[in-house]
Write an enzyme that holds these catalytic residues in place. Sequence first.
Site, mmCIF file in Angstrom:
data_model
loop_
_atom_site.group_PDB
_atom_site.id
_atom_site.type_symbol
_atom_site.label_atom_id
_atom_site.label_comp_id
_atom_site.label_asym_id
_atom_site.label_seq_id
_atom_site.Cartn_x
_atom_site.Cartn_y
_atom_site.Cartn_z
ATOM 1 N N LEU A 238 0.813 -1.206 0.000
ATOM 2 C CA LEU A 238 0.000 0.000 0.000
ATOM 3 C C LEU A 238 0.853 1.265 0.000
ATOM 4 C CD1 LEU A 238 -2.883 1.190 0.179
ATOM 5 C CD2 LEU A 238 -2.610 1.159 2.671
ATOM 6 N N ASP A 239 0.603 2.139 -0.981
ATOM 7 C CA ASP A 239 1.251 3.451 -1.079
ATOM 8 C C ASP A 239 2.776 3.357 -1.173
ATOM 9 O OD1 ASP A 239 -1.248 4.653 -0.941
ATOM 10 O OD2 ASP A 239 -1.167 4.878 1.237
ATOM 11 N N GLU A 240 3.283 2.280 -1.738
ATOM 12 C CA GLU A 240 4.730 2.140 -1.885
ATOM 13 C C GLU A 240 5.148 1.909 -3.337
ATOM 14 O OE1 GLU A 240 6.644 -0.546 0.754
ATOM 15 O OE2 GLU A 240 5.704 0.266 2.563
#
Length: 287
Positions: A230-232
């Site tokens: 997530l969000d990486e």
Amino acid sequence: MPCDTTSDFIVTLSCPDRVGIVAAISSTLAENDCTIVESQQYADPDTRQFFMRVRFLSAEALAVDAMRERLAAAVVDFDMTWDLHDATAPMKVVVMVSKQGHVLNHLLFRYRTGQLPVEIVAVVSNHTTWQDEVRWHGIDFHHLPVTQETKREAEQQVLALMKQTGAEALVLARYMQILSDEMCSVLHGRAINIHHSLLPSFKGARPYEQAHRRGVKVIGATAHYVTAQLDEGPIIEQDFRRVDHRSSAAELAHLGQDLEARALAHALRAHAEHRVLLNGVKTVVFD
């Protein structure tokens, strides 16, 4: 000289860096009576990978597959990941949105006014909030409610829609559902998300509240490729503005909406023009 029957192509490639890559590409294009109109390359000293984007004109009116066959011999010795694109064809995309529509409406405006080299073939949402707006633009709207039990089925419908419409990319314009690991894998390097913070800071939910608690002096937005983490995902574009101690979390969120819309639009344009190449957990983004 280019004539009325020219074909306009973009070739992108990455491979281990070594001598002769540029020469192999340019000489092959010359042998096939092609004119280079734009060329950019980058050798990463850390990963020892080489990246290149070339836009060129062929003196013949050729299909992409025919031109790809002519280039194949030039790349065979370099262990390349490469692709060829019709530079004149707008990229077909599917957009996903939930209830917040500021990013979607920015994309719709830029699309309608010819400012994005894309064709939005459909908008998918787990709510009906923007159904009338999307249809006013002449774009198909698909309402796909999502629950834990229906998540996989809904994702399969999105993938089927992309296949049916020929969409090459999926754009998450504040779509507030986390994609499954399976869907992230299928759409590797083809799904773009907008996150309302300057990643890698303030990941996950409510980043403006996190930023407010930390007393940040700049806020921003990050457009990145979607991954199972997530969000990486690899970052494509970021935008920011200065703020100070007087701004509440709600004011930061309001100020950030414009940043989110601009960052995603710029990232989508770069992706659609084949200016973004994956470099491990990072990207190479050519001007």
